[in-house]
Design a protein around this motif. Structure first.
Motif, short mmCIF file in Angstrom:
data_model
loop_
_atom_site.label_atom_id
_atom_site.label_comp_id
_atom_site.label_asym_id
_atom_site.label_seq_id
_atom_site.Cartn_x
_atom_site.Cartn_y
_atom_site.Cartn_z
N LYS A 218 6.17 -3.01 -9.53
CA LYS A 218 7.25 -2.22 -10.10
C LYS A 218 8.50 -2.23 -9.23
CE LYS A 218 3.94 0.87 -12.37
NZ LYS A 218 3.40 2.27 -12.46
N ASP A 219 8.32 -2.57 -7.93
CA ASP A 219 9.47 -2.58 -7.02
C ASP A 219 10.15 -3.95 -6.96
OD1 ASP A 219 11.00 -0.90 -5.43
OD2 ASP A 219 10.07 -1.58 -3.57
N LEU A 220 9.53 -4.95 -7.57
CA LEU A 220 10.06 -6.31 -7.47
C LEU A 220 11.45 -6.46 -8.12
CD1 LEU A 220 6.83 -8.44 -7.97
CD2 LEU A 220 7.94 -7.76 -5.84
N PRO A 221 11.69 -5.90 -9.32
CA PRO A 221 13.03 -6.04 -9.90
C PRO A 221 14.13 -5.45 -9.01
CG PRO A 221 11.46 -5.36 -11.57
CD PRO A 221 10.74 -5.26 -10.26
N ARG A 222 13.85 -4.32 -8.35
CA ARG A 222 14.85 -3.73 -7.45
C ARG A 222 15.15 -4.67 -6.29
NH1 ARG A 222 15.14 -0.98 -2.60
NH2 ARG A 222 12.93 -1.42 -2.25
N GLY B 138 1.76 16.35 -3.50
CA GLY B 138 2.72 15.76 -2.57
C GLY B 138 2.12 14.85 -1.53
N ARG B 139 0.87 14.45 -1.72
CA ARG B 139 0.22 13.57 -0.76
C ARG B 139 0.41 12.12 -1.19
NH1 ARG B 139 -5.54 16.56 -0.98
NH2 ARG B 139 -5.04 16.08 -3.16
N PRO B 140 0.65 11.21 -0.22
CA PRO B 140 0.83 9.79 -0.57
C PRO B 140 -0.43 9.22 -1.22
CG PRO B 140 1.58 10.21 1.67
CD PRO B 140 0.86 11.45 1.22
N VAL B 141 -0.20 8.37 -2.22
CA VAL B 141 -1.28 7.70 -2.93
C VAL B 141 -1.27 6.23 -2.53
CG1 VAL B 141 -2.18 7.03 -5.20
CG2 VAL B 141 -1.13 9.29 -4.87
N HIS B 142 -2.45 5.68 -2.23
CA HIS B 142 -2.55 4.28 -1.84
C HIS B 142 -2.06 3.38 -2.96
CE1 HIS B 142 -4.04 0.52 -0.19
NE2 HIS B 142 -4.42 1.16 0.93
N GLY B 143 -1.11 2.50 -2.65
CA GLY B 143 -0.57 1.60 -3.65
C GLY B 143 -1.47 0.42 -3.94
N THR B 144 -1.15 -0.28 -5.00
CA THR B 144 -1.88 -1.47 -5.43
C THR B 144 -0.88 -2.58 -5.70
OG1 THR B 144 -1.74 -0.90 -7.77
CG2 THR B 144 -3.62 0.00 -6.52
N PHE B 145 -1.40 -3.77 -5.99
CA PHE B 145 -0.49 -4.85 -6.37
C PHE B 145 0.25 -4.47 -7.65
CE2 PHE B 145 -3.62 -7.59 -3.99
CZ PHE B 145 -2.78 -7.82 -2.92
N ALA B 146 -0.40 -3.75 -8.53
CA ALA B 146 0.24 -3.34 -9.78
C ALA B 146 1.41 -2.40 -9.52
CB ALA B 146 -0.78 -2.69 -10.71
N SER B 147 1.20 -1.42 -8.61
CA SER B 147 2.32 -0.51 -8.30
C SER B 147 3.41 -1.22 -7.52
CB SER B 147 1.80 0.70 -7.52
OG SER B 147 1.27 0.32 -6.26
N ALA B 148 3.02 -2.19 -6.68
CA ALA B 148 4.02 -2.95 -5.92
C ALA B 148 4.89 -3.80 -6.83
CB ALA B 148 3.32 -3.82 -4.88
N PRO C 122 5.45 6.16 1.17
CA PRO C 122 6.17 5.92 -0.08
C PRO C 122 7.63 6.36 0.04
CG PRO C 122 4.73 7.83 -0.29
CD PRO C 122 4.41 7.19 1.04
N ARG C 123 8.50 5.72 -0.72
CA ARG C 123 9.93 6.01 -0.67
C ARG C 123 10.48 6.14 -2.09
NH1 ARG C 123 8.81 1.97 3.22
NH2 ARG C 123 9.48 2.48 5.36
N ASP C 124 11.44 7.02 -2.24
CA ASP C 124 12.08 7.22 -3.55
C ASP C 124 13.45 6.55 -3.51
OD1 ASP C 124 13.14 8.05 -5.95
OD2 ASP C 124 12.33 10.07 -5.82
N TYR C 125 13.47 5.25 -3.78
CA TYR C 125 14.71 4.48 -3.70
C TYR C 125 15.71 4.90 -4.78
CZ TYR C 125 12.04 1.41 -0.60
OH TYR C 125 11.28 0.91 0.42
N ALA C 126 15.19 5.20 -5.97
CA ALA C 126 16.08 5.57 -7.07
C ALA C 126 16.83 6.87 -6.77
CB ALA C 126 15.28 5.70 -8.37
N ARG C 127 16.11 7.83 -6.22
CA ARG C 127 16.75 9.10 -5.90
C ARG C 127 17.81 8.91 -4.82
NH1 ARG C 127 13.62 14.60 -3.79
NH2 ARG C 127 15.50 15.91 -3.61
N ARG D 226 0.82 -1.21 0.00
CA ARG D 226 0.00 0.00 0.00
C ARG D 226 0.85 1.26 0.00
NH1 ARG D 226 -2.72 0.34 6.08
NH2 ARG D 226 -0.88 1.11 7.19
N SER D 227 2.16 1.15 0.30
CA SER D 227 3.04 2.33 0.31
C SER D 227 3.76 2.54 -1.01
CB SER D 227 4.07 2.20 1.43
OG SER D 227 3.49 2.37 2.70
N THR D 228 3.37 1.80 -2.05
CA THR D 228 4.11 1.87 -3.32
C THR D 228 3.43 2.76 -4.36
OG1 THR D 228 2.99 -0.11 -4.16
CG2 THR D 228 5.07 -0.44 -2.97
#
Length: 692
Positions: free
Chosen positions: A232-236, A220-230, A533-538, A211-213
């Motif tokens: 995107k973080d799997l390859p990292r 600038g407000r957090p958006v509720h994540g989904t399985f689809a947005s999650a 949410p976190r900006d891992y790439a940055r 839900r944090s993805t």
């Protein structure tokens, strides 16, 4: 019942033999026992290993060897086997009178004492008759050898030394070891060993909240994540070398008594609540939170994870929000107070007003079956790993029943116990069937604490598999709050090299370290109660990420079998209490890893590391000439820097935590002559008996 010969202290024996010991496919499983008898005749022991029902190969008989070393006890015998398939194995220790060893001992002593052939006539004839018995047992190729020994023993024309010499030939010893003569055979009690796949005992876990993805909106407000947005973080995550992703509960979240940010009791309409407050009008443990997606979306997420080499671990939290459907349909599954209300969860001083704990004693048949059905439902949806929340607050016999029922049809399913509790409970849950468990590693920071902890988990490998998490959503240890970035690197190095199982909660790689208040282990703005949410790439682009170090640690774990097993942890002496040194050896491949960690995250530490040569396969040993002398040097490769150092028994080490927190050294391999064989047979092994 006391047998003809004594067999005591068989190890491992878990819960007096009522619970199987644990083993992993492809890893050494050691067995020991004390065997004894009256008088001075020789006694020997055999480890009899039986493979699982239906597996090819029958059983193996492995001759056990006396305890080694100058102070070794000859009554204690050791052997090992390397299981090659999962399933329920059995072993037993048999003791037997060894007439061959008795005879060899007698003639050697009498010959050395100067007795002649006439004085030893009876001994020579006893030997001849002994080898006649051996000739009936040995393989066809060894029969001529036995006949030659018999003829020479009875040839009175030969000098005494020549009459006994053939019996001492190596090939004769080999034949007798392969098919020994056993008298007074005493069979031991059978013990069980549950052999599980490698991933049951070796793995790297990464915990994150789908839900944090969702990132941030334009304001600038957090958006509720989904399985689809999650997804995107799997390859990292996979690129860092993790093999298991653990998701907190993904079910609907209750609205009654919902918690707000930082665990407040005054939530706003935008607060998302705690995922562990499971259940609402949208469903309970069988359902998926609507904002995360559908069952089909989850199936796609599981497939995507698999394609990235990741298994999905799901939280099994057996508790309910006040508006969970069970609360109205099955009030008997809870504890009802005198005033008619249902008791919420408490762990003083903590209160969980948004959670109702289950009561397993009111209707065990109904509740047990409901939980079983839920676990099977998620297995059908692709989940093969369950992280169980607070299992020590539920009946242990329930877990034993549940895990046994699941393993009857799905033996590869993994259950991780999230149980921070007293050792009897920890080990009790492991005996009940849990594959892995959380541990107290998070709070072990000093050299003394870590050595004691490491020794405990190594000796407990037959029943307890600890998964060393460096942090969790509930645990931000003081050392991470105050130790700076180097402490994050130190804790990751310790967890990933002290145990074959380790894990981390997302944000660790970004050095998140702020507590909600001083003295608390709760995170400020905890993700348990809000989107984060976190900006891992940055962070990676700015050099504010620990990902490169974590990636390297996981690569070294995957490349070195020594780091993939639990019982082989051995500590070495250092002259500085801020330096911790330990080795791990894989006796099958000969792989040796030696680790030196600076436990001080702020200061340079230096000192002398003393190597226990025997522990790393370099000590002199009878019958081997492939070992080093005390002052000889040998090359070691430092994996973090790719440098080669010349080491000896005593070595100076200097570690600056701002540049390198640990040496992770690959030592010379254990010589091939001293490795375990690549089969489930170990020691001096006799032929397989296909009759079982």
């Amino acid at each position: 019942m006391i047998g003809r010969l004594g067999i005591d202290n068989v190890s491992p024996s878990i819960a007096e033999g009522t619970v199987p010991a644990k083993a992993v496919v492809g890893q050494v499983f050691p067995v020991s026992a004390t065997v004894w008898r009256e008088g001075h005749d020789a006694i020997s022991a055999t480890l009899v290993v039986r493979r699982p029902a239906g597996a090819e190969g029958g059983r193996a008989k492995i001759t056990m060897t006396p305890e080694a070393g100058e102070r070794g006890n000859p009554d204690i015998r050791h052997a090992f086997f390397v299981p090659d398939v999962p399933g329920l194995w059995t072993f037993r220790v048999d003791a037997w009178s060894d007439p061959a060893a008795t005879w060899f001992n007698a003639i050697t002593k009498k010959f050395d004492a100067g007795q002649d052939a006439e004085m030893m006539a009876n001994d020579l004839e006893v030997g001849a008759r002994l080898f006649e018995r051996a000739a009936d047992k040995v393989s066809r190729r060894h029969k001529p050898l036995m006949k030659e020994v018999i003829a020479v023993l009875r040839d009175e024309s030969l000098p005494l030394a020549e009459r006994i010499a053939p019996a001492h030939r190596p090939e004769v010893e080999e034949a007798l070891n392969h098919r020994p003569i056993r008298d007074l055979l005493t069979r031991g009690v059978e013990h069980q060993v549950l052999v599980e796949p490698l991933e049951s005992g070796f793995g790297s876990w990464y915990e994150f909240f789908p839900r944090s993805t969702g990132g941030w909106d334009d304001e600038g407000r957090p958006v509720h994540g989904t399985f689809a947005s999650a997804e995107k973080d799997l390859p990292r995550i996979a690129a860092m070398g993790f093999d298991t992703i653990y998701l907190p509960p993904i079910h609907p979240i209750g609205k009654i008594n919902r918690k707000g940010r930082n665990n407040t009791l005054t939530p706003t309409k935008d607060d998302v609540g705690s995922p562990w407050a499971i259940g609402s009008v949208d469903g309970g443990h069988e359902a998926i939170h609507p904002e995360l997606g559908t069952v089909k979306d989850f199936a796609h997420f599981v497939t995507t994870a698999k394609n990235n080499g990741l298994r999905v671990a799901l939280d099994l939290a057996l508790q309910c929000a006040p508006d969970h459907p069970w609360a109205s349909a099955h009030p008997e599954w809870f504890t009802v107070l005198p005033d008619g209300t249902i008791a919420y969860a408490e762990n003083p001083p903590k209160k969980y007003q948004d959670i109702y704990p289950l009561n397993f004693d009111n209707d065990p048949e109904g509740l047990y079956q409901e939980v079983l059905d839920i676990v099977r439902l998620w297995i059908s949806r692709g989940v093969r790993v369950f992280r169980v929340d607070n299992p020590h607050t539920k009946p242990t016999n329930f877990w034993h029943w549940l895990i046994h029922e699941i393993h009857r049809t799905d033996p590869d399913v993994i259950f991780l116990a999230e149980a921070f509790t007293r050792p009897p409970r920890l080990y009790g849950l492991a005996k009940a069937g849990f594959t892995q468990s959380y541990s107290y590693f998070t709070w072990k920071t000093s050299k003394e604490e870590l050595e004691e902890f490491g020794s405990d988990i190594a000796t407990g490998a037959d029943v307890f598999r600890p998964n060393l998490f460096v942090n969790t959503p509930d645990i931000l240890h003081e050392s991470l709050q105050t130790g700076g970035r180097a402490m994050f690197a130190i804790r990751a190095a310790l967890a990933s090299t002290m145990s074959p199982l380790w894990g981390m909660y997302s944000g660790f790689e970004l050095f998140e370290h702020l507590p909600v208040h001083e003295g608390s282990e709760e995170y400020l703005d905890s993700e348990k109660y809000e989107l984060r949410p976190r900006d891992y790439a940055r962070a990676a682009a700015n050099g504010d990420s620990l990902e490169p170090w974590i990636t390297a640690l996981n690569k070294w774990r995957n490349d070195n079998p020594a780091l993939q097993q639990q019982r082989n942890l051995h500590f070495h002496q250092t002259s500085n209490d801020k330096l911790l040194a330990y080795s791990r050896v894989d006796t099958i491949t000969g792989n040796v890893i030696f680790v030196v960690v600076n436990l001080d995250s702020t200061h340079v530490q230096e000192g002398t590391v003393s190597i226990d040569f025997e522990a790393v396969g370099l000590a002199p040993r009878a019958g081997f000439d492939d070992t080093l002398g005390v002052n000889e040097h040998y090359e070691v490769l430092d994996l973090p820097t790719n440098q080669i150092f010349a080491w000896s028994k005593e070595n100076y080490v200097r570690l600056d935590p701002h540049f390198q927190v640990a040496h992770i050294l690959r030592f010379p391999d254990v010589p091939k002559s001293r490795r375990a064989p690549l089969s489930f047979r170990g020691g001096k092994t006799e032929e397989y008996d296909p009759r079982g």
